[in-house]
Structures are given as structure tokens and as C-alpha cells.
Write a protein that holds these residues in place. Sequence first.
Motif, PDB file in Angstrom:
ATOM      1  N   THR A  90       0.850  -1.187   0.000  1.00  0.00           N
ATOM      2  CA  THR A  90       0.000   0.000   0.000  1.00  0.00           C
ATOM      3  C   THR A  90       0.888   1.240   0.000  1.00  0.00           C
ATOM      4  O   THR A  90       0.948   1.986   0.965  1.00  0.00           O
ATOM      5  CB  THR A  90      -0.928   0.004   1.232  1.00  0.00           C
ATOM      6  OG1 THR A  90      -0.117  -0.067   2.408  1.00  0.00           O
ATOM      7  CG2 THR A  90      -1.885  -1.163   1.203  1.00  0.00           C
ATOM      8  N   ALA A  91       1.609   1.428  -1.081  1.00  0.00           N
ATOM      9  CA  ALA A  91       2.535   2.549  -1.176  1.00  0.00           C
ATOM     10  C   ALA A  91       1.779   3.869  -1.139  1.00  0.00           C
ATOM     11  O   ALA A  91       0.686   3.993  -1.679  1.00  0.00           O
ATOM     12  CB  ALA A  91       3.341   2.442  -2.466  1.00  0.00           C
ATOM     13  N   SER A  92       2.363   4.856  -0.463  1.00  0.00           N
ATOM     14  CA  SER A  92       1.780   6.188  -0.421  1.00  0.00           C
ATOM     15  C   SER A  92       2.684   7.146  -1.173  1.00  0.00           C
ATOM     16  O   SER A  92       3.884   6.916  -1.304  1.00  0.00           O
ATOM     17  CB  SER A  92       1.609   6.643   1.034  1.00  0.00           C
ATOM     18  OG  SER A  92       2.872   6.691   1.685  1.00  0.00           O
ATOM     19  N   TYR A  93       2.101   8.242  -1.669  1.00  0.00           N
ATOM     20  CA  TYR A  93       2.854   9.167  -2.492  1.00  0.00           C
ATOM     21  C   TYR A  93       2.601  10.585  -2.003  1.00  0.00           C
ATOM     22  O   TYR A  93       1.521  10.899  -1.484  1.00  0.00           O
ATOM     23  CB  TYR A  93       2.436   9.030  -3.961  1.00  0.00           C
ATOM     24  CG  TYR A  93       2.626   7.626  -4.482  1.00  0.00           C
ATOM     25  CD1 TYR A  93       3.869   7.174  -4.899  1.00  0.00           C
ATOM     26  CD2 TYR A  93       1.555   6.733  -4.526  1.00  0.00           C
ATOM     27  CE1 TYR A  93       4.046   5.886  -5.368  1.00  0.00           C
ATOM     28  CE2 TYR A  93       1.723   5.437  -4.996  1.00  0.00           C
ATOM     29  CZ  TYR A  93       2.976   5.027  -5.411  1.00  0.00           C
ATOM     30  OH  TYR A  93       3.151   3.742  -5.865  1.00  0.00           O
ATOM     31  N   ASN A 110      -2.219   1.932  -9.382  1.00  0.00           N
ATOM     32  CA  ASN A 110      -3.074   0.937  -8.726  1.00  0.00           C
ATOM     33  C   ASN A 110      -2.361  -0.386  -8.485  1.00  0.00           C
ATOM     34  O   ASN A 110      -2.725  -1.139  -7.580  1.00  0.00           O
ATOM     35  CB  ASN A 110      -4.323   0.705  -9.566  1.00  0.00           C
ATOM     36  CG  ASN A 110      -5.230   1.922  -9.613  1.00  0.00           C
ATOM     37  OD1 ASN A 110      -5.219   2.753  -8.716  1.00  0.00           O
ATOM     38  ND2 ASN A 110      -6.022   2.050 -10.674  1.00  0.00           N
ATOM     39  N   GLN A 111      -1.346  -0.672  -9.312  1.00  0.00           N
ATOM     40  CA  GLN A 111      -0.587  -1.912  -9.141  1.00  0.00           C
ATOM     41  C   GLN A 111       0.706  -1.705  -8.344  1.00  0.00           C
ATOM     42  O   GLN A 111       1.512  -2.623  -8.230  1.00  0.00           O
ATOM     43  CB  GLN A 111      -0.231  -2.494 -10.513  1.00  0.00           C
ATOM     44  CG  GLN A 111      -1.429  -2.884 -11.356  1.00  0.00           C
ATOM     45  CD  GLN A 111      -1.005  -3.445 -12.701  1.00  0.00           C
ATOM     46  OE1 GLN A 111      -0.419  -4.533 -12.792  1.00  0.00           O
ATOM     47  NE2 GLN A 111      -1.273  -2.699 -13.764  1.00  0.00           N
ATOM     48  N   ASN A 112       0.883  -0.513  -7.797  1.00  0.00           N
ATOM     49  CA  ASN A 112       2.101  -0.177  -7.032  1.00  0.00           C
ATOM     50  C   ASN A 112       3.360  -0.434  -7.849  1.00  0.00           C
ATOM     51  O   ASN A 112       4.345  -0.991  -7.351  1.00  0.00           O
ATOM     52  CB  ASN A 112       2.158  -0.962  -5.719  1.00  0.00           C
ATOM     53  CG  ASN A 112       1.145  -0.463  -4.715  1.00  0.00           C
ATOM     54  OD1 ASN A 112       0.694   0.677  -4.780  1.00  0.00           O
ATOM     55  ND2 ASN A 112       0.766  -1.328  -3.780  1.00  0.00           N
ATOM     56  N   ASN A 132       9.275   9.532  -8.639  1.00  0.00           N
ATOM     57  CA  ASN A 132       8.988   8.160  -9.056  1.00  0.00           C
ATOM     58  C   ASN A 132       9.096   8.038 -10.563  1.00  0.00           C
ATOM     59  O   ASN A 132       8.903   9.014 -11.298  1.00  0.00           O
ATOM     60  CB  ASN A 132       7.582   7.727  -8.636  1.00  0.00           C
ATOM     61  CG  ASN A 132       7.342   7.845  -7.158  1.00  0.00           C
ATOM     62  OD1 ASN A 132       6.946   8.884  -6.688  1.00  0.00           O
ATOM     63  ND2 ASN A 132       7.579   6.767  -6.431  1.00  0.00           N
TER      64      ASN A 132
END
Length: 487
Positions: A90-93, A110-112, A132
Motif C-alpha cells: 500500500t505505497a503512499s505518495y 493501482n498496481q504499485n 517516481n
Amino acid sequence: MKELEDQLLQQNAGEVKQQTEAMPEMKIYQAMQTGIRKGKQHSRRKRLMSGLKVTMAATAVVVLLFTFLKTPDEAVEYTVHTASPANPGTASYPFDASMIRDKTLLNALNQNLLQPVNKGVEKAGFKVEIKNTVSDGRQVFIIYSVQNNTDQTVIHADFGLEFGTIEAADIGAKLEMLGTNSQIQAGQTLYFVYFNNLSPDMEYAEEVKYNIVLTQTSDIALSSSSNKYRTSLEVPFKLDTDMLKDRNQTWTAKQDLSVAGQKLKVNEVLFTPLSTYVDLEADERNAKQVNGLINPVLIGKSGDKIIKSYYPTVITADNSELWKDPSHFTLVYTSKDYKALDSLSLKTFGIAAVERDQMKLVVDLKKQQIVEAPDGFSIKNAGESAKPGVIVFRNKRENIETQDSFMMRLAENYTDADGKVYTRPGGEGVFTQSVARGATEFDEEYDYNFGLQASDYPQPITVEIERYWNPVLDTQSVELTPVQKGT
């Protein structure tokens, strides 16, 4: 006013004036997405890009063409140290992901799949940080931030990506704002996304540099050629364009698809986590120039399960430097789960094609008559024309299901009866379609500005048709085969 969008695309550095204050900043980015940058004299840069939707104020033009020049300030490189997410799934940005409009980038998010970079450069009160990246070998996305620690409002004047000694193509490069305003106010940090297409046949270096030029927004800054008002920054970092290679899947090895008597070769279908790419090539021996497929559908079957992909975007020699040859084009579908397929096919309902010797319009401007043209063309009544010097070509289509498949485009230059070549003044070149509710046919119009003096030239006038939206309905499909490992 759509007639201004083509005028914007045709302005070069010598023609651009200083009325930029009339241009809302979002439209600057829409213009930049067409690849107008760095003042390079590519004739294709002057063409109207397919699908461009820009609404301009009548007097607005924009200064976008600046040169990278050295400044006395030295850039300081640094690495941003950030803590890893507690849950890798559940990566956050730091940016507002809800502002992302590109479906491919949303798919990656959505797929990290976004890879952290966190490399930055500080110079003259500005900080640019690459946050990123993601790439599947066919497309590349770079998310970065610009922090403005000066007392001046700035905007982008230029942007570009370099792979070692190779500069990424300008045509097809896009810049998206992760916000509602492109102006970076004093003390503000904004996020942006750079996008470009990549060639499947090129080896890209991992050592890259992302370059931007920021300019102040005052009248004098936007009209000046001095570097006093601009700051150029370049951020070096590593980018693996094959980062998703292990998850890609390839089908077909040069299989033929025959539609309406014209042959096309399906060279490759590439499935990646970001998108699905179908590379096609029209046979050079075809009697007609093929400009594309009508409503192509990619169909996969796995047992009782059927997966269909519709409405691809199309990469051509017009909107990207990926293809130099107009006979090549790539269909790009939204990615779906095509793993473990039993079969795969490409189905089309026809082609856009016209006889090669009909790829021109010959018109007598004095008589307002068409001398030679593909079937169906007429000239709109002169009294209905919007502006002097503008000829409105009209065509009526009977197949309503083919509406919005393609756009016609006429050449920038035209020739009089004595063979003298002229360049149209610009400001026109607008293709439109109109259809009534419940209709079985629709009208097309193309406004072409020959100029006020053109009717005095030796008649008739000839203008080449570069692309022609001429639907030929013929439903055909081709069964594709997977590429064997090791081949």
C-alpha cells in the motif's frame, strides 16, 4: 475557437509575440503536449496533432521556445531520504493521486508499480526532485516536484529527457500537472508528470538526465531572449526502461491481415502491466494509402473466458517520433489480464484508405470549384465561409458507425498552376464532424486558409492530402500466435 489551435502549433520562435499574459496556464501545458519545444525546425511539428483539444482566446499566443544556456549559479545534487512504507503493498505518495488523468499511469499506480527515485537538484532558489518513475519499455513516466523558494512566480518554458547521449523525442512528449494551476508561486511546491513513447528497437542507457527550464511570468521575462529571467536545471538519475520486462508477454510474428483488398502485417502484440501494444504495418504495395483501422478489437480466449479490448489510442508518425514511416502505426489498449490465453485475434470493421493517386485536392479559387478530389468532396457556399481566404471543404458520410475514427489533414504548402509553391498563412486547418441525433449519416468539414491573395494566383491550386478519413467497411480478423520462448 478551434481555428487558433493549429495557428499555435505552427508558430516558430521568430513569429511568437509577447501576449502570453492572455493565455491561461493550463493551455500552455496543452500546447506543450504537442511537442512545441526548443525551436527545432521539424516540419512535422507544424502539423495539427490528431485528437488535440485546445480552446484558445482569439489573441492569445504563447512563448514556449527557449534555449538551454549556462547561468552563473551552480546546481547542487542531492538524494532525498524518505522512510519506506510500513506495508509495501500500500505505497503512499506525496502528490495527489486523484489528479492523475492518464489511464496508463493510473494503472501503474493501482498496481504499485511506481519505482522511487528521490534524486534532486537545487539551484538559484529552485528545487527539482524526481520522485517516481515507471516504464514498460514502450512508455516512460517520470513524476517530479518543483519547489519555488524565490520571490517570483515561474512556469515551465521547456522540458526534456536524455538517455546518455540520446535525447528523447520531442514529438509525443507530454507534461501533465498534478494540480489545477501550472504557475509555481513563491514558496510553493507543485508536482508534474513527464510522459513519452519509447522505441522497441532501441537500447536505452540507464544513466539519464531530466532537464527543465523555469521562466518568470512578467511581460518582460516572457518576451525577452535573455537568460536573466530563466533558470535551467538538470537532474541526473538512473532509469531502467526494462523494469517490467519479466512481466511482459509477446504474441505473433508477422501475420497478415487483409481488409478491403489491402494487406496489413501484424508484427507484434506486446502485453505489459501498463498497456497492450499492437504494432502494424501497411504493405507498401497496396493500391491504397491505409491510414488506420476502424474500431479494431483485440479478443483473447482462455477456456470459457473471453477478454476484449476496445478503443485504442494510436501512435503514428504524426503524433510521435516512434515511427518515421507513416505506413507503421501502433494500437495502444488499456492493459487487461491476458495471461494464459488459449487464443488471440485482432478484429477490425474496416480501414481508412484512399487510392494513392487521389491524395490531392485541386481547386479553382476564382470559380469556387473543385477540379479534382476524392469522391464526395464539395465546397461550402462562399457566403457561409467564416473568413476571407478560407475554403471550407465538405463531405457527407453514410456510415454513422465510422464517425470519429479518423481526422483528415491537408499539407501546409500548396502549388499554383505554374508550379510555384506557397505556405498557407495558418490559423485554419480545422477538421470537424457533425451528426444529428438518430441520423444515419453525418457531415465532415475541413477549413483551409489559402490566404487573401491566393485567388489571384494562376489557377487551379493543388494541395496534397496527407491523411484522409475515408472509411471502407470490411469486417475481417486474424488469428495471432504466441512467440515461443527462445525465438
